[in-house]
Design an enzyme around this catalytic site. Structure first.
Site, PDB file in Angstrom:
ATOM      1  CD  GLN A 111      -3.252   0.310   0.381  1.00 21.99           C
ATOM      2  OE1 GLN A 111      -3.613  -0.830   0.555  1.00 21.99           O
ATOM      3  NE2 GLN A 111      -3.841   1.116  -0.483  1.00 21.99           N
ATOM      4  CE  LYS A 114      -2.430  -1.068  -3.915  1.00 21.79           C
ATOM      5  NZ  LYS A 114      -3.576  -1.955  -3.646  1.00 21.79           N
ATOM      6  CE  LYS A 126      -5.714  -4.140   2.713  1.00 26.24           C
ATOM      7  NZ  LYS A 126      -6.092  -3.607   1.395  1.00 26.24           N
ATOM      8  N   GLY A 165     -12.556  -0.434   2.722  1.00 25.30           N
ATOM      9  CA  GLY A 165     -12.918  -1.843   2.570  1.00 25.30           C
ATOM     10  C   GLY A 165     -11.826  -2.650   1.886  1.00 25.30           C
ATOM     11  CG  ASP A 166      -8.778  -5.857   1.006  1.00 26.11           C
ATOM     12  OD1 ASP A 166      -8.176  -5.273   0.101  1.00 26.11           O
ATOM     13  OD2 ASP A 166      -8.608  -7.068   1.237  1.00 26.11           O
ATOM     14  CG  ASN A 241     -15.785  -3.283  -4.921  1.00 21.66           C
ATOM     15  OD1 ASN A 241     -14.659  -2.806  -5.074  1.00 21.66           O
ATOM     16  ND2 ASN A 241     -16.877  -2.585  -5.158  1.00 21.66           N
TER      17      ASN A 241
HETATM   18  P1  NDP Z   1     -14.677  -8.989  -2.115  1.00 24.37           P
HETATM   19  O1  NDP Z   1     -14.795  -9.535  -0.753  1.00 24.37           O
HETATM   20  O2  NDP Z   1     -15.723  -8.059  -2.622  1.00 24.37           O
HETATM   21  O3  NDP Z   1     -14.556 -10.183  -3.168  1.00 24.37           O
HETATM   22  C1  NDP Z   1     -13.536 -11.115  -3.093  1.00 24.37           C
HETATM   23  C2  NDP Z   1     -13.789 -12.183  -4.122  1.00 24.37           C
HETATM   24  O4  NDP Z   1     -12.644 -13.018  -4.217  1.00 24.37           O
HETATM   25  C3  NDP Z   1     -14.956 -13.085  -3.744  1.00 24.37           C
HETATM   26  O5  NDP Z   1     -15.583 -13.559  -4.908  1.00 24.37           O
HETATM   27  C4  NDP Z   1     -14.253 -14.219  -2.985  1.00 24.37           C
HETATM   28  O6  NDP Z   1     -14.954 -15.462  -3.009  1.00 24.37           O
HETATM   29  C5  NDP Z   1     -12.976 -14.350  -3.784  1.00 24.37           C
HETATM   30  N1  NDP Z   1     -11.927 -14.847  -2.877  1.00 24.37           N
HETATM   31  C6  NDP Z   1     -11.418 -14.216  -1.794  1.00 24.37           C
HETATM   32  N2  NDP Z   1     -10.515 -14.981  -1.187  1.00 24.37           N
HETATM   33  C7  NDP Z   1     -10.466 -16.124  -1.894  1.00 24.37           C
HETATM   34  C8  NDP Z   1      -9.708 -17.292  -1.770  1.00 24.37           C
HETATM   35  N3  NDP Z   1      -8.815 -17.455  -0.771  1.00 24.37           N
HETATM   36  N4  NDP Z   1      -9.902 -18.267  -2.712  1.00 24.37           N
HETATM   37  C9  NDP Z   1     -10.786 -18.106  -3.724  1.00 24.37           C
HETATM   38  N5  NDP Z   1     -11.552 -17.002  -3.870  1.00 24.37           N
HETATM   39  C10 NDP Z   1     -11.377 -16.042  -2.987  1.00 24.37           C
HETATM   40  O7  NDP Z   1     -13.230  -8.307  -2.182  1.00 24.37           O
HETATM   41  P2  NDP Z   1     -12.684  -7.231  -3.212  1.00 24.37           P
HETATM   42  O8  NDP Z   1     -13.272  -7.455  -4.562  1.00 24.37           O
HETATM   43  O9  NDP Z   1     -12.800  -5.895  -2.581  1.00 24.37           O
HETATM   44  O10 NDP Z   1     -11.120  -7.579  -3.243  1.00 24.37           O
HETATM   45  C11 NDP Z   1     -10.548  -8.499  -4.181  1.00 24.37           C
HETATM   46  C12 NDP Z   1      -9.058  -8.270  -4.291  1.00 24.37           C
HETATM   47  O11 NDP Z   1      -8.810  -6.919  -4.725  1.00 24.37           O
HETATM   48  C13 NDP Z   1      -8.246  -8.425  -3.001  1.00 24.37           C
HETATM   49  O12 NDP Z   1      -6.964  -8.919  -3.304  1.00 24.37           O
HETATM   50  C14 NDP Z   1      -8.126  -6.993  -2.493  1.00 24.37           C
HETATM   51  O13 NDP Z   1      -7.014  -6.829  -1.634  1.00 24.37           O
HETATM   52  C15 NDP Z   1      -7.920  -6.265  -3.817  1.00 24.37           C
HETATM   53  N6  NDP Z   1      -8.217  -4.831  -3.789  1.00 24.37           N
HETATM   54  C16 NDP Z   1      -9.444  -4.363  -3.437  1.00 24.37           C
HETATM   55  C17 NDP Z   1      -9.702  -3.016  -3.455  1.00 24.37           C
HETATM   56  C18 NDP Z   1     -11.071  -2.466  -3.196  1.00 24.37           C
HETATM   57  O14 NDP Z   1     -11.265  -1.268  -3.439  1.00 24.37           O
HETATM   58  N7  NDP Z   1     -12.031  -3.240  -2.759  1.00 24.37           N
HETATM   59  C19 NDP Z   1      -8.639  -2.035  -3.771  1.00 24.37           C
HETATM   60  C20 NDP Z   1      -7.395  -2.642  -4.231  1.00 24.37           C
HETATM   61  C21 NDP Z   1      -7.211  -3.988  -4.207  1.00 24.37           C
HETATM   62  P3  NDP Z   1     -15.696 -15.977  -1.690  1.00 24.37           P
HETATM   63  O15 NDP Z   1     -16.860 -15.067  -1.491  1.00 24.37           O
HETATM   64  O16 NDP Z   1     -16.088 -17.377  -2.007  1.00 24.37           O
HETATM   65  O17 NDP Z   1     -14.693 -15.887  -0.575  1.00 24.37           O
END
Ligand code: NDP
Length: 445
Positions: A111, A114, A126, A165-166, A241
């Protein structure tokens, strides 16, 4: 690795026992710094490298809460305040059973660079917990968030540390966290959290920002080759997301996303993802990707393997760390994939990255391509501070400009340090030099 950085890396491994993801993230950055330090040896003076790999503060706390049946649960909460050279600590909160100190530390370390790349005044941090929101009622999630914030509130503030969020933390969780913060402080500090609801200080385009930004970055990379996303087949992982809004922007730019996934498997929809149905299943019903497959004629659920097995031109890993390994990279390359842009943090393993570099394809590390989320969070802070609210077009135009600038900084830094087209070196060098210059200006602190 150069001797001077190798020594710092060895110290990190010895001091942070068992934190494999943190070691991996530090190694990737330090490996890129060889040419930077060779050209500017002062960056290795005054313990700067030793200071940048050590968090300014690490907070770990007990989070007790009561479920709907009256049983008591105890989770562990974390906040790593890594580097405040450029501004208040800024970075998301992750609620997932895999969370531990090493995961939060790797995310906090990434972070720093970034946030520096965005050009905004935000430091790196974080946090999160090993709490699993899956299958929990709204009331249970609320009680957990209230307990978590009761401790976290002592450490954060609009000018100190601003979480967002994350994974596992979306609009619902930010709402409960903000409600508890406001109650404890008796103060409406909108700028203490980002990703807020639109009715109470949130920014338009924040929900879309990470996914949109990732796709805009892929488009900028393709433009360097006189190409675009138009007509490209795209594999996306995740269904949260980041994944949903990466799919939306890819469709807007004429590409055809055909996969998405969650921890139960992945869906292949050769006709192109039905985004409205996906949003209904994941955002409204909080369902599983299988629910999409069962309602969409022609779509199939695959429970073995990864979305990377599907032949595509572009891959957008948007789920989690180390979800794309060497085998997946080989499969993608064999099938002709020419662009990988990371929406998730550190989704490609070092071996996968090596394969992408050896093949000479366009590869963007998450700290550059997914920076649109935190950049728009900083825009949310800006609106909160000015007690104003921009319309969607204004917020999106600013996001688009920031992503173009990040892309260009990476290209320029990669050229400056002798590896044109290497976005890993470009992102690490550009992010590092911005933070390091300010750390030098602030003295040894
Ligand atoms: P969400 O919780 O909205 O979605 C995460 C998705 O990834 C879900 O579909 C989840 O499936 C899947 N997932 C998570 N962990 C695993 C795992 N161990 N194995 C398989 N599937 C998995 O999170 P985000 O979309 O916000 O975040 C996704 C990624 O993007 C992360 O790496 C986060 O750090 C990164 N990120 C997010 C930002 C943001 O603004 N939200 C900003 C920058 C980076 P399930 O529901 O089955 O767990």
């Amino acid at each position: 690795m150069q001797d001077v950085v190798e020594k710092v890396y060895e110290q990190v491994v010895a001091r942070n026992h068992g934190e494999a993801e943190f070691h991996q993230a530090v190694r990737e950055v330090l490996e890129s710094l060889g040419p930077v330090i060779a050209k500017h040896p002062h960056y290795a003076e005054d313990g700067l490298l030793e200071r940048i790999v050590e968090p300014e503060r690490q907070i770990m706390f007990r989070v007790p809460w009561v479920d709907d049946a009256g049983a008591v649960h105890v989770n562990r909460g974390f906040r790593i305040e890594f580097n405040s050279a450029l501004g208040p600590y800024k970075g998301g909160l992750r609620f997932h059973p895999s969370v531990n100190a090493g995961i939060i530390k790797f995310l906090g370390f990434e972070q720093i660079f970034k946030n520096a790349l965005t050009g905004q005044g935000i430091g790196g941090g974080k946090g999160g917990s090993d709490f699993d929101p899956h299958g929990r009622s709204d009331a249970e999630v609320m009680r957990f968030c209230q307990s978590f914030m009761t401790e976290l509130s002592r450490h954060i503030g609009p000018n100190t540390d601003v979480p967002a969020g994350d994974i596992g933390v979306g609009g619902r969780e930010i709402g409960y966290l903000f409600g508890q913060y406001k109650r404890l402080r008796n103060s409406y500090d909108a700028g203490v959290l980002t990703g807020k609801g639109l009715a109470w200080g949130g920014s338009l385009a924040r929900t879309q920002a990470t996914g949109y930004g990732t796709v805009l970055f892929a488009q900028s990379m393709l433009a360097t080759k006189g190409d675009s996303l138009e007509g490209k087949r795209v594999a996306v992982s995740g269904a949260g997301n980041v994944a949903i809004y990466a799919i939306e922007k890819a469709q807007q730019l004429g590409a055809k996303p055909i996969t998405f996934s969650d921890s139960s498997g992945y869906v292949v929809d050769e006709a192109g993802v039905d985004l409205e149905l996906l949003k209904q299943v994941k955002e409204v019903e909080r369902g599983r990707v299988a629910d999409y497959a069962s309602r969409r004629p022609g779509a199939r659920l695959v429970t073995e393997g990864r979305p990377w097995d599907v032949p595509v031109d572009v891959a957008l890993p948007c789920a989690t760390q180390n979800e794309l390994d060497a085998d997946s990279a080989t499969t993608l390359l064999r099938n002709g994939c020419a662009v990988v842009a990371e929406g998730a943090n550190m989704p490609s393993t070092p071996e996968a990255i090596e394969a992408f570099h050896a093949a000479g394809i366009l590869y963007a590390p998450g700290k550059a391509s997914n920076a649109g989320g935190v950049a728009t969070s900083a825009l949310e802070m800006e609106q909160n501070a000015g007690r104003t609210r921009w319309d969607f077009a204004t917020a999106e135009a600013k996001l688009t400009g920031i992503m173009a600038d990040i892309h260009d900084s990476c290209v320029e830094a990669a050229e400056t340090y002798g590896r044109p087209g290497d976005y890993v070196l470009g992102a690490n060098a550009a992010g590092f030099t911005r933070v390091a210059d300010v750390m030098i200006a602030h003295g040894i602190v």
